[in-house]
Design a protein around this motif. Structure first.
Motif, short mmCIF file in Angstrom:
data_model
loop_
_atom_site.label_atom_id
_atom_site.label_comp_id
_atom_site.label_asym_id
_atom_site.label_seq_id
_atom_site.Cartn_x
_atom_site.Cartn_y
_atom_site.Cartn_z
N TYR A 185 0.69 -0.94 -0.51
CA TYR A 185 0.14 0.43 -0.08
C TYR A 185 0.79 1.16 -0.13
O TYR A 185 0.54 2.37 -0.80
N GLU A 186 2.32 1.17 0.62
CA GLU A 186 2.34 2.34 0.62
C GLU A 186 3.59 3.31 -0.35
O GLU A 186 3.41 3.70 -0.64
N LEU A 187 3.05 1.95 -1.53
CA LEU A 187 4.07 1.97 -2.42
C LEU A 187 2.72 2.62 -3.46
O LEU A 187 3.05 3.71 -4.41
N ALA A 188 2.07 2.06 -3.45
CA ALA A 188 0.75 1.73 -3.92
C ALA A 188 -0.15 3.51 -4.23
O ALA A 188 -0.36 3.68 -4.92
N LYS A 189 0.29 3.40 -2.84
CA LYS A 189 -0.16 5.28 -2.63
C LYS A 189 0.63 6.34 -3.39
O LYS A 189 0.18 7.41 -3.32
N MET A 190 1.30 5.89 -3.70
CA MET A 190 2.51 7.19 -4.03
C MET A 190 1.82 7.70 -5.80
O MET A 190 2.89 8.47 -6.48
N PRO A 207 -9.39 8.32 -5.08
CA PRO A 207 -10.89 6.99 -4.47
C PRO A 207 -11.05 5.53 -3.82
O PRO A 207 -11.51 4.78 -3.09
N GLY A 208 -9.92 5.01 -4.46
CA GLY A 208 -9.52 3.85 -4.36
C GLY A 208 -9.67 3.04 -2.45
O GLY A 208 -9.22 4.09 -1.90
N ASN A 228 -9.88 6.53 -11.09
CA ASN A 228 -9.50 6.72 -10.95
C ASN A 228 -8.54 5.17 -9.75
O ASN A 228 -7.27 5.31 -9.37
N SER A 229 -9.71 4.70 -9.00
CA SER A 229 -9.08 3.76 -8.46
C SER A 229 -8.68 2.43 -9.30
O SER A 229 -8.08 2.10 -8.84
N ALA A 230 -9.08 2.28 -10.39
CA ALA A 230 -8.81 1.55 -11.34
C ALA A 230 -7.01 1.74 -11.58
O ALA A 230 -6.53 0.34 -11.58
N LEU A 231 -7.04 2.74 -11.67
CA LEU A 231 -5.44 2.97 -11.65
C LEU A 231 -4.77 2.69 -10.03
O LEU A 231 -3.62 2.04 -9.84
N GLN A 232 -5.37 3.25 -8.76
CA GLN A 232 -4.88 2.85 -7.72
C GLN A 232 -4.88 1.52 -8.10
O GLN A 232 -3.52 0.53 -6.89
#
Length: 197
Positions: free
Chosen positions: A37-42, A51-52, A124-128
């Motif tokens: 998560y710490e990587l993905a949130k960037m 929005p994810g 944008n959640s799909a991107l996340q």
């Protein structure tokens, strides 16, 4: 320090990575989940919307609940994986924009227009979720994304306390068993679906 990833890194994340159907019985730790998560949130989202909303089903009980919402072919992919993530989105993500995007009044862009919020939340959640997969792969884990499940049932089962959240797709994460996958399906060459103008 290099400014590009090595070929081995690119193989790990893209060229040799596969969507997994089966899993080795090896735990994905809570620390690994947090690291993903710490990587993905960037990863960037429009106006830092973020929005994810993610539910990490790791316990036997939570995976059994999720498997009941899945198509028959996906049940085992959920049950045997160390963890399966529900990638969802928040229809009211704009309420968080005052602190997520403090440079301007971005919240006002979405007030009173739920269809616009849905479009942005979905995209944008799909991107996340894609960033989440790349993060997992970069940390040496495999992914098995899925869309064969009942979104409404999953939303009701896992987001009942958050009525503005919606489930969108699933991704199992762990150490994939390569004996369970097909040969890689074809990928189109650049000239087939691209225009360089």
């Amino acid at each position: 320090m290099t400014d590009t990833l090595s070929d081995a890194d690119l193989d790990l994340i893209f060229r040799e990575a596969r969507s997994m159907n089966g899993w080795h019985d090896k735990e994905v730790t809570d620390e690994q989940i947090h690291a993903i998560y710490e990587l993905a949130k960037m990863g960037p989202t429009s106006a830092n919307q973020q929005p994810g909303r993610f539910v990490w089903c790791k316990s036997k009980e939570s995976k059994e609940r999720l498997a009941k919402c899945a198509s028959e072919g996906n049940e085992d992919k959920i049950l045997t994986a160390p963890v399966c993530v529900i990638i969802g989105y928040d229809l009211d993500f704009h309420e968080q924009l005052p602190w997520l995007f403090p440079h301007t009044d971005a919240k006002s862009w979405f007030e009173g227009d739920e269809e616009k919020r849905r479009e942005h939340a979905f995209r944008n959640s799909a991107l996340q979720g894609a960033y989440l997969m790349l993060a997992a792969r970069s940390l040496g884990l495999d992914c098995g994304p899925m869309s064969g499940f009942d979104q409404d049932a999953t939303t009701k089962e896992f987001f009942a306390d958050q009525p503005r959240y919606r489930a969108d797709w699933l991704c199992s994460i762990g150490y994939g068993d390569r004996t369970t996958i097909f040969d890689r399906s074809p990928r189109p060459d650049f000239d087939r679906f691209n225009q360089l103008i």
